[in-house]
Each structure stands twice: as structure tokens, then as C-alpha cells.
Design an enzyme around this catalytic site. Structure first.
Site, PDB file in Angstrom:
ATOM      1  N   ARG A  89      42.549  60.603 -36.789  1.00 10.66           N
ATOM      2  CA  ARG A  89      42.017  61.180 -38.021  1.00 10.66           C
ATOM      3  C   ARG A  89      41.121  60.128 -38.660  1.00 10.66           C
ATOM      4  NH1 ARG A  89      43.125  57.340 -40.770  1.00 10.66           N
ATOM      5  NH2 ARG A  89      42.549  58.531 -42.609  1.00 10.66           N
ATOM      6  N   GLY A  90      40.522  60.525 -39.783  1.00  9.68           N
ATOM      7  CA  GLY A  90      39.531  59.639 -40.413  1.00  9.68           C
ATOM      8  C   GLY A  90      38.181  59.991 -39.818  1.00  9.68           C
ATOM      9  N   ALA A  91      37.187  60.197 -40.707  1.00  6.16           N
ATOM     10  CA  ALA A  91      35.910  60.761 -40.261  1.00  6.16           C
ATOM     11  C   ALA A  91      35.298  60.043 -39.056  1.00  6.16           C
ATOM     12  CB  ALA A  91      34.931  60.752 -41.432  1.00  6.16           C
TER      13      ALA A  91
ATOM     14  N   ARG B 115      37.897  70.353 -36.383  1.00  7.91           N
ATOM     15  CA  ARG B 115      38.197  70.226 -37.821  1.00  7.91           C
ATOM     16  C   ARG B 115      36.900  70.512 -38.587  1.00  7.91           C
ATOM     17  NH1 ARG B 115      41.651  65.192 -39.858  1.00  7.91           N
ATOM     18  NH2 ARG B 115      41.894  66.510 -41.693  1.00  7.91           N
TER      19      ARG B 115
ATOM     20  N   ASP C 237      34.224  61.801 -46.129  1.00  8.87           N
ATOM     21  CA  ASP C 237      34.187  62.662 -44.938  1.00  8.87           C
ATOM     22  C   ASP C 237      32.861  63.389 -44.792  1.00  8.87           C
ATOM     23  OD1 ASP C 237      37.234  62.437 -45.705  1.00  8.87           O
ATOM     24  OD2 ASP C 237      37.062  62.887 -43.565  1.00  8.87           O
TER      25      ASP C 237
ATOM     26  N   ASN D 141      36.067  63.858 -49.835  1.00  4.39           N
ATOM     27  CA  ASN D 141      37.019  62.887 -49.287  1.00  4.39           C
ATOM     28  C   ASN D 141      38.416  63.468 -49.480  1.00  4.39           C
ATOM     29  OD1 ASN D 141      37.464  60.250 -48.062  1.00  4.39           O
ATOM     30  ND2 ASN D 141      38.453  59.687 -49.966  1.00  4.39           N
ATOM     31  N   LYS D 142      39.413  62.734 -49.044  1.00  5.38           N
ATOM     32  CA  LYS D 142      40.788  63.228 -49.072  1.00  5.38           C
ATOM     33  C   LYS D 142      41.158  63.808 -50.432  1.00  5.38           C
ATOM     34  CE  LYS D 142      42.995  63.508 -46.358  1.00  5.38           C
ATOM     35  NZ  LYS D 142      43.044  64.819 -45.661  1.00  5.38           N
TER      36      LYS D 142
HETATM   37  O1  MRU Z   1      42.565  64.143 -43.086  1.00  8.55           O
HETATM   38  P1  MRU Z   1      42.111  62.756 -42.710  1.00  8.55           P
HETATM   39  O2  MRU Z   1      43.205  61.755 -42.648  1.00  8.55           O
HETATM   40  O3  MRU Z   1      41.236  62.769 -41.493  1.00  8.55           O
HETATM   41  O4  MRU Z   1      41.171  62.350 -43.921  1.00  8.55           O
HETATM   42  C1  MRU Z   1      40.603  61.073 -43.932  1.00  8.55           C
HETATM   43  C2  MRU Z   1      39.925  60.750 -45.174  1.00  8.55           C
HETATM   44  O5  MRU Z   1      39.784  61.553 -46.069  1.00  8.55           O
HETATM   45  C3  MRU Z   1      39.311  59.390 -45.254  1.00  8.55           C
HETATM   46  O6  MRU Z   1      39.364  58.924 -46.560  1.00  8.55           O
HETATM   47  C4  MRU Z   1      37.884  59.535 -44.785  1.00  8.55           C
HETATM   48  O7  MRU Z   1      37.818  59.951 -43.478  1.00  8.55           O
HETATM   49  C5  MRU Z   1      37.073  58.363 -44.997  1.00  8.55           C
HETATM   50  S1  MRU Z   1      37.275  57.065 -43.834  1.00  8.55           S
HETATM   51  C6  MRU Z   1      36.106  57.262 -42.621  1.00  8.55           C
END
Ligand code: MRU
Length: 360
Positions: free
Chosen positions: A49-51, A87, A240, A250-251
Site C-alpha cells: 500500500r502507499g501510493a 485500487r 495519493d 490522502n488518507k
Molecule cells: O490506503 P493506503 O495505506 O494505501 O493509503 C496510503 C496513504 O494515504 C499515504 O499517506 C499516501 O499513499 C502517501 S505516501 C506515498
């Protein structure tokens, strides 16, 4: 880096090995991705996970897909489409698949696999370089803030995980923090737990603990109180998807932190590589597709019991409903600046256009 990064790497057989982020920090294990379906599943179930890391996994996924297609471009297009839709919110996913497919469409059949492998590596290497630059730009501005506040230590608040688990190989939001540590500057990080999946409590805290960076995990609702009492010098998150207008997806929960920061006159920065911009859209609130995940992530919490057993526990009544938006959008007006590999710019259309005039 030759295909080897901290969160994912190619093994001898050219399969993709990833750290299983679902079970950190309690279990450190890897998963090996060998084909398209496994790649799609790993992105969907958030093994990765993470963009940035989603984009990297997708890029290697297209390479693995090409190994199943034997030069059949039509079949590869179908497989790429599956990966691309695994996703919806992080634009690095679509960006990486599109870039890989642009290469696939013009290469001779017999060269396709090797060329796609090299392109996936190139995407990761570019992310590594971007995070190094973000680290320096961010650390410079953090030092300025520290001096302006007349302090010898800086207190940073972050939400979710935007470290090397999210973007190779130093992260985005955490990159300046790692850089401050290298510069010998005292830094303390307030880590939002980031319900429902606890990326802050599980992943950011794990990364910071591993690096020996002073940090404190806080419940998601604590940040505003800390800000009112002068305990936060600066906020920084990753992103993201960022619109041309400077709105940041973002999250979930990022928006509320930005509102509290704005109300307390605390700088709120967002760190991202250029691949996280979606230049096709202007109004992020209206136009960014926000992922809705399963109710279970809200209904339960996962962790270890007193015997060290990793498990999930239900935390709401049997018949209560739950709703699980994965992201929210912070409007540009609440953002002090966007820290990118090209430098820091104001989160508005004019400044973003100025910075990216060459590719717009
Ligand atoms: O649902 P996730 O864990 O993939 O979400 C991740 C985030 O929201 C991060 O803050 C985001 O990807 C930035 S880091 C590249």
C-alpha cells in the site's frame, strides 16, 4: 538500485518479493508475486500500500503479465487493465501502468519482457531519486521553521504512513525527518494512529522505531489539542493524488488535521513525487474518486494479544453499520506548500503550472 528496494525487490527468478504490510509490525514476512492475479490481489488486499509502492508493484505487475503473454499485446492490455483498476484513488497506480503500456505498445515482441523489466526498475529508481530531493527540500524548510520558532528541536505531526513502506526508498512525508536525523537535528514525531487500518500506529511507528527517531503514537483525535498548546511546529503528510488546483487526496482524516493546523497557524506541508499529480483535474473535492473499503476494517481492530498471538477483534455491536472511506481531500487553501523533487511550490494552479510548464 538494480530492482532492489526496501519495501520490494526482484528475486533471482525475476519474481517480485514484497514486505507483507498487513501484518507489520507484529510479523515481518514477505510475499512473492509471480503473476498478474497475485499482483492485483496484493494491491487490493493491501499487502502493499502507499501510493508510490502501489505504482511500483503495478509496474512490476505489468512486467510479470508480459511473461504470461508471450508477446500477445492484446492479452497484455487486458491484464494491464486489471492491474490498473485494483485500487481507485492513488494515481501512481494508473500512471505507472500507463507508462509501462506505452513502452509495451512500441517494442518488438521478443524484446518486450526485458524492456518492461527495465522500465519498472527505472520507475522505482526515479522514485528513489525523487525522495532524496524531497528529503532535502523538506529538511531545509523544517530547519527554517525551527529557527523561526526559536527552538533547538522540532515537533512534527504526520498522518498515515508516507515512509519507505509507501514510496521507495526514503518515503515522502518521512523523508525530511530522516534527513533531519542525518543532519544531527533533534526531531520528535507525533504519529496519528490512522484508523481504521492503523498505518500510523503500525507502519510509521515501526519505521521510526527502526531508525531510532523519537516518536509518540497518538489517537487520531489528539492533534488539534496538541496544536492549541504549542506542541506541534509543523504537519506533513504524503498524498495519493493531487489536482492541478492543488487539492490533495490522502488518507482519511488528513483534511481534519489540515483544518486544525490552519486554525492554529501551523504550517501544513504535503510531500509528493511528480507522479502523484493528476494534471487532468482541477477540483479535487469534486473530481477525485475516493475508495470505499469494506465495513470490516472499521468494525474490527487487529493486533497481538497478551500471548503474542496476532488476531482481529470486533469493536462495535453486532447490528451496527459501518462506513469506510479510505481517503479525503484537503482543499488547496489549507496547504502551506507542496514539497516535490522539483522544489516547494504553493498549492495553487498558477504555481503548479509554473513548476510543471514543461510537461503540461
Ligand atoms: O490506503 P493506503 O495505506 O494505501 O493509503 C496510503 C496513504 O494515504 C499515504 O499517506 C499516501 O499513499 C502517501 S505516501 C506515498
Amino acid at each position: 538500485m538494480n530492482g532492489k528496494y526496501k519495501a520490494l525487490w526482484l528475486n533471482e527468478e525475476d519474481n517480485l518479493v514484497v514486505l507483507d504490510q498487513r501484518v507489520l509490525p507484529f510479523v515481518e514476512k514477505t510475499i512473492t508475486i509471480t503473476n498478474t492475479d497475485e499482483c492485483v490481489e496484493a494491491i487490493k488486499n493491501m499487502t502493499v500500500r502507499g501510493a508510490g509502492v502501489i505504482g511500483n508493484t503495478a509496474a512490476f505487475g505489468v512486467f510479470l503479465a508480459s511473461c504470461e503473454c508471450d508477446g500477445d499485446l492484446k492479452l497484455l492490455e487486458e491484464k494491464a487493465k486489471l492491474i490498473r483498476s485494483s485500487r481507485p484513488t492513488a494515481v501512481n497506480l494508473m500512471w505507472a501502468v500507463d507508462r509501462m503500456m506505452e513502452v509495451a505498445r512500441v517494442i518488438k515482441k521478443d524484446k518486450m519482457q526485458e524492456r518492461l523489466k527495465q522500465e519498472a526498475i527505472k520507475i522505482c529508481d526515479e522514485d528513489c531519486k525523487a525522495t532524496e530531493k524531497i528529503a532535502n527540500f523538506g529538511a531545509d524548510i523544517f530547519e527554517e521553521i525551527m529557527k523561526k520558532n526559536g527552538k533547538k528541536e522540532i515537533n512534527v505531526l504526520t498522518h498515515c504512513n508516507a515512509g519507505w513502506l509507501a514510496i521507495v526508498d526514503s518515503g515522502t512525508a518521512l523523508a525530511p525527518i530522516y534527513e533531519l536525523q542525518k543532519r544531527g537535528i533533534k526531531v520528535h514525531v507525533w504519529v496519528d494512529e490512522t484508523r481504521p487500518r492503523n498505518q500510523g500506529a503500525n507502519l510509521t511507528a515501526w519505521e521510526l522505531e527502526k531508525s531510532g527517531i523519537d516518536h509518540t503514537v497518538i489517537a487520531d483525535n489528539t492533534g488539534g489539542h496538541l496544536m492549541q498548546h504549542g506542541l506541534v511546529d509543523v504537519c506533513i503528510t504524503g498524498a495519493d493524488r493531487v489536482s492541478l488546483g492543488g487539492d490533495v487526496a490522502n488518507k482519511i482524516g488528513t483534511y481534519l488535521k489540515a483544518l486544525a493546523a490552519y486554525d492554529n497557524n501551523i504550517p501544513f506541508y504535503v510531500a509528493l513525487p511528480s507522479s502523484t499529480f493528476d494534471f487532468k483535474i482541477i477540483d479535487g473535492v469534486k473530481e477525485i474518486n475516493i475508495e470505499i473499503r469494506g465495513e470490516d476494517e472499521v468494525k474490527t481492530i487487529r493486533g497481538v494479544d497478551e500471548k503474542g498471538q496476532y488476531k482481529g477483534l470486533q469493536i462495535i455491536p453486532n447490528n451496527s453499520k459501518a462506513l469506510n472511506y479510505g481517503f479525503d481531500v484537503t482543499p488547496s487553501r489549507l496547504i502551506t506548500g507542496l514539497i516535490t523533487e522539483r522544489g516547494i511550490c504553493k498549492a495553487d494552479i498558477k504555481n503548479i503550472q509554473n513548476m510543471y510548464g514543461d510537461i503540461l
